[in-house]
Scaffold this motif. Structure first.
Motif, PDB file in Angstrom:
ATOM      1  N   TRP A  43       2.459   4.452 -14.997  1.00  0.00           N
ATOM      2  CA  TRP A  43       1.948   3.696 -14.063  1.00  0.00           C
ATOM      3  C   TRP A  43       0.638   2.369 -15.004  1.00  0.00           C
ATOM      4  CZ3 TRP A  43      -1.068   3.604 -10.023  1.00  0.00           C
ATOM      5  CH2 TRP A  43      -1.410   2.182  -8.541  1.00  0.00           C
ATOM      6  N   LYS A  44       0.580   2.125 -16.236  1.00  0.00           N
ATOM      7  CA  LYS A  44       0.180   1.402 -16.816  1.00  0.00           C
ATOM      8  C   LYS A  44      -0.797   0.296 -15.700  1.00  0.00           C
ATOM      9  CE  LYS A  44      -1.958  -0.546 -21.191  1.00  0.00           C
ATOM     10  NZ  LYS A  44      -1.288  -1.267 -22.485  1.00  0.00           N
ATOM     11  N   LYS A  45      -2.084   0.413 -15.140  1.00  0.00           N
ATOM     12  CA  LYS A  45      -2.242  -0.591 -14.192  1.00  0.00           C
ATOM     13  C   LYS A  45      -2.581  -2.024 -14.738  1.00  0.00           C
ATOM     14  CE  LYS A  45      -5.030  -2.194 -10.422  1.00  0.00           C
ATOM     15  NZ  LYS A  45      -3.727  -2.678  -9.233  1.00  0.00           N
ATOM     16  N   GLY A  46      -2.200  -3.291 -13.983  1.00  0.00           N
ATOM     17  CA  GLY A  46      -1.951  -4.299 -14.713  1.00  0.00           C
ATOM     18  C   GLY A  46      -1.401  -5.030 -15.627  1.00  0.00           C
ATOM     19  N   GLU A  47      -0.667  -3.782 -15.458  1.00  0.00           N
ATOM     20  CA  GLU A  47       0.586  -4.645 -16.978  1.00  0.00           C
ATOM     21  C   GLU A  47       1.442  -5.882 -16.759  1.00  0.00           C
ATOM     22  OE1 GLU A  47       3.529  -2.107 -19.928  1.00  0.00           O
ATOM     23  OE2 GLU A  47       3.346  -1.412 -18.052  1.00  0.00           O
TER      24      GLU A  47
ATOM     25  N   LEU B 223      -5.234  -4.945 -15.888  1.00  0.00           N
ATOM     26  CA  LEU B 223      -6.218  -3.398 -16.483  1.00  0.00           C
ATOM     27  C   LEU B 223      -7.398  -3.773 -15.962  1.00  0.00           C
ATOM     28  CD1 LEU B 223      -4.696  -5.316 -20.039  1.00  0.00           C
ATOM     29  CD2 LEU B 223      -3.250  -3.550 -18.172  1.00  0.00           C
ATOM     30  N   GLN B 224      -7.699  -1.951 -16.521  1.00  0.00           N
ATOM     31  CA  GLN B 224      -9.124  -1.284 -16.101  1.00  0.00           C
ATOM     32  C   GLN B 224      -9.320  -0.284 -16.858  1.00  0.00           C
ATOM     33  OE1 GLN B 224      -7.993   1.034 -13.226  1.00  0.00           O
ATOM     34  NE2 GLN B 224      -8.137  -0.362 -11.426  1.00  0.00           N
TER      35      GLN B 224
ATOM     36  N   PRO C 278     -12.470  -3.519 -14.459  1.00  0.00           N
ATOM     37  CA  PRO C 278     -11.110  -5.029 -13.949  1.00  0.00           C
ATOM     38  C   PRO C 278     -10.889  -5.752 -14.880  1.00  0.00           C
ATOM     39  CG  PRO C 278     -12.392  -4.455 -12.636  1.00  0.00           C
ATOM     40  CD  PRO C 278     -13.156  -4.209 -13.314  1.00  0.00           C
ATOM     41  N   GLN C 279     -10.083  -6.363 -15.631  1.00  0.00           N
ATOM     42  CA  GLN C 279      -9.511  -7.314 -16.188  1.00  0.00           C
ATOM     43  C   GLN C 279      -8.634  -7.915 -15.810  1.00  0.00           C
ATOM     44  OE1 GLN C 279     -10.896  -7.311 -19.676  1.00  0.00           O
ATOM     45  NE2 GLN C 279     -11.897  -5.546 -19.035  1.00  0.00           N
ATOM     46  N   GLY C 280      -8.907  -9.409 -16.098  1.00  0.00           N
ATOM     47  CA  GLY C 280      -7.259 -10.165 -15.372  1.00  0.00           C
ATOM     48  C   GLY C 280      -8.619 -11.278 -13.725  1.00  0.00           C
ATOM     49  N   ASP C 281      -8.142 -11.007 -12.697  1.00  0.00           N
ATOM     50  CA  ASP C 281      -8.688 -12.543 -12.341  1.00  0.00           C
ATOM     51  C   ASP C 281      -9.893 -10.466 -11.945  1.00  0.00           C
ATOM     52  OD1 ASP C 281      -7.988  -9.959 -10.363  1.00  0.00           O
ATOM     53  OD2 ASP C 281      -6.702 -11.265  -9.397  1.00  0.00           O
TER      54      ASP C 281
ATOM     55  N   GLY D 280     -10.252  -8.147  -9.665  1.00  0.00           N
ATOM     56  CA  GLY D 280      -9.306  -7.527  -8.906  1.00  0.00           C
ATOM     57  C   GLY D 280      -8.538  -5.768  -9.100  1.00  0.00           C
ATOM     58  N   ALA D 281      -8.188  -5.174  -8.026  1.00  0.00           N
ATOM     59  CA  ALA D 281      -7.367  -3.926  -8.162  1.00  0.00           C
ATOM     60  C   ALA D 281      -6.554  -3.530  -7.193  1.00  0.00           C
ATOM     61  CB  ALA D 281      -8.643  -2.871  -8.170  1.00  0.00           C
ATOM     62  N   CYS D 282      -6.618  -4.993  -5.837  1.00  0.00           N
ATOM     63  CA  CYS D 282      -5.702  -4.010  -4.886  1.00  0.00           C
ATOM     64  C   CYS D 282      -4.040  -5.431  -4.592  1.00  0.00           C
ATOM     65  CB  CYS D 282      -6.406  -4.362  -3.845  1.00  0.00           C
ATOM     66  SG  CYS D 282      -5.266  -3.880  -2.280  1.00  0.00           S
ATOM     67  N   HIS D 283      -3.117  -4.347  -4.417  1.00  0.00           N
ATOM     68  CA  HIS D 283      -1.988  -5.199  -4.726  1.00  0.00           C
ATOM     69  C   HIS D 283      -1.769  -6.184  -3.198  1.00  0.00           C
ATOM     70  CE1 HIS D 283      -1.021  -2.091  -1.316  1.00  0.00           C
ATOM     71  NE2 HIS D 283       0.116  -3.850  -0.998  1.00  0.00           N
ATOM     72  N   VAL D 284      -3.051  -5.827  -2.151  1.00  0.00           N
ATOM     73  CA  VAL D 284      -2.913  -6.446  -1.418  1.00  0.00           C
ATOM     74  C   VAL D 284      -3.910  -8.237  -1.331  1.00  0.00           C
ATOM     75  CG1 VAL D 284      -3.634  -6.557   1.624  1.00  0.00           C
ATOM     76  CG2 VAL D 284      -2.596  -4.754   0.692  1.00  0.00           C
ATOM     77  N   GLY D 285      -4.381  -8.198  -2.331  1.00  0.00           N
ATOM     78  CA  GLY D 285      -5.224  -9.204  -2.800  1.00  0.00           C
ATOM     79  C   GLY D 285      -6.507  -9.404  -2.945  1.00  0.00           C
ATOM     80  N   PHE D 286      -7.386  -8.146  -2.401  1.00  0.00           N
ATOM     81  CA  PHE D 286      -8.652  -8.024  -2.126  1.00  0.00           C
ATOM     82  C   PHE D 286      -9.314  -7.358  -3.170  1.00  0.00           C
ATOM     83  CE2 PHE D 286      -7.149  -7.354   1.812  1.00  0.00           C
ATOM     84  CZ  PHE D 286      -8.718  -8.573   2.602  1.00  0.00           C
TER      85      PHE D 286
END
Lengths: 130, 130
Positions: free
Chosen positions: B72-76, B81-82, B102-105, B107-113
């Motif tokens: 699992w490449k986180k953020g793919e 991405l981290q 952390p890149q993108g927005d 965040g790190a959590c799939h729930v939105g936090f």
């Protein structure tokens, strides 16, 4: 008997008010101990339901020692008790985050460092860096 | 074939320069992702030898998804991405600490936090507190 409920569904697990830890096959959840004041990660350990219940009840970190297969009140012999200032759980409730203030000499690691994470990957090898 | 050696003894495991992770029965070590700038714990995940090797090689966090049973490449897909700024290992080398941006927005959590640890134990119940 576990003192904790099982979340009835994904929404309850992720957004609910009930602490419903998802213990693994060995009855354990991962626990991260983070220094309450510095943010430093001190150690990673495991908790069974009793350890978690005692931690919540006493405000002092209890873990489950997998090597000794026994409840482990951190610092009972070393004096490095961990006063818990905050307890968090992650989205799917299989990990717990404790913010703690280590007592005694302020350390957490049996090797003698303040944190168990005293080695950094540096250009192909591990280097001790407190 | 694992690209990592096995520590020959306790001293090598605890004080050695060789990264010799003690993968569990499922071939995994725990990985904590901590925000490199704020110290906030973002998530807890697992790595197999490939995920760890790829993380070291690319400087981007890779994990092993236990639910999908796959690398699992986180953020793919999420863009989260981290970028790894530091990698540490604990005393007995069964846990890894990543300091990440952390890149993108962000965040790190799939729930939105931002972090998976968005719920605090407060007077007998969990309360969302970012």
């Amino acid at each position: 008997m576990t003192p904790f409920p099982t979340a009835p569904d994904k929404h309850a697990l992720e957004r609910g008010e009930a602490l419903a830890p998802r213990f693994n096959g060995d009855g354990l959840v991962v626990a991260i101990a983070q220094h309450a004041d510095t943010g430093e990660i001190l150690m990673l350990a495991w908790m069974n339901d009793t350890a978690l219940a005692l931690t919540l009840e006493t405000g002092v970190a209890h873990y489950f020692s997998r090597s000794r297969n026994a409840l482990w009140k951190k610092g009972e012999t070393s004096g490095q008790l961990q006063i818990v200032t905050e307890l968090r759980v992650d989205c799917d409730q299989d990990a717990v985050l404790l913010k703690v203030r280590p007592q005694g000499d302020g350390g957490a690691c049996h090797v003698g460092f303040r944190s168990c994470f005293y080695r950094v990957w540096d250009d192909g090898r591990l280097v001790e860096r407190d």
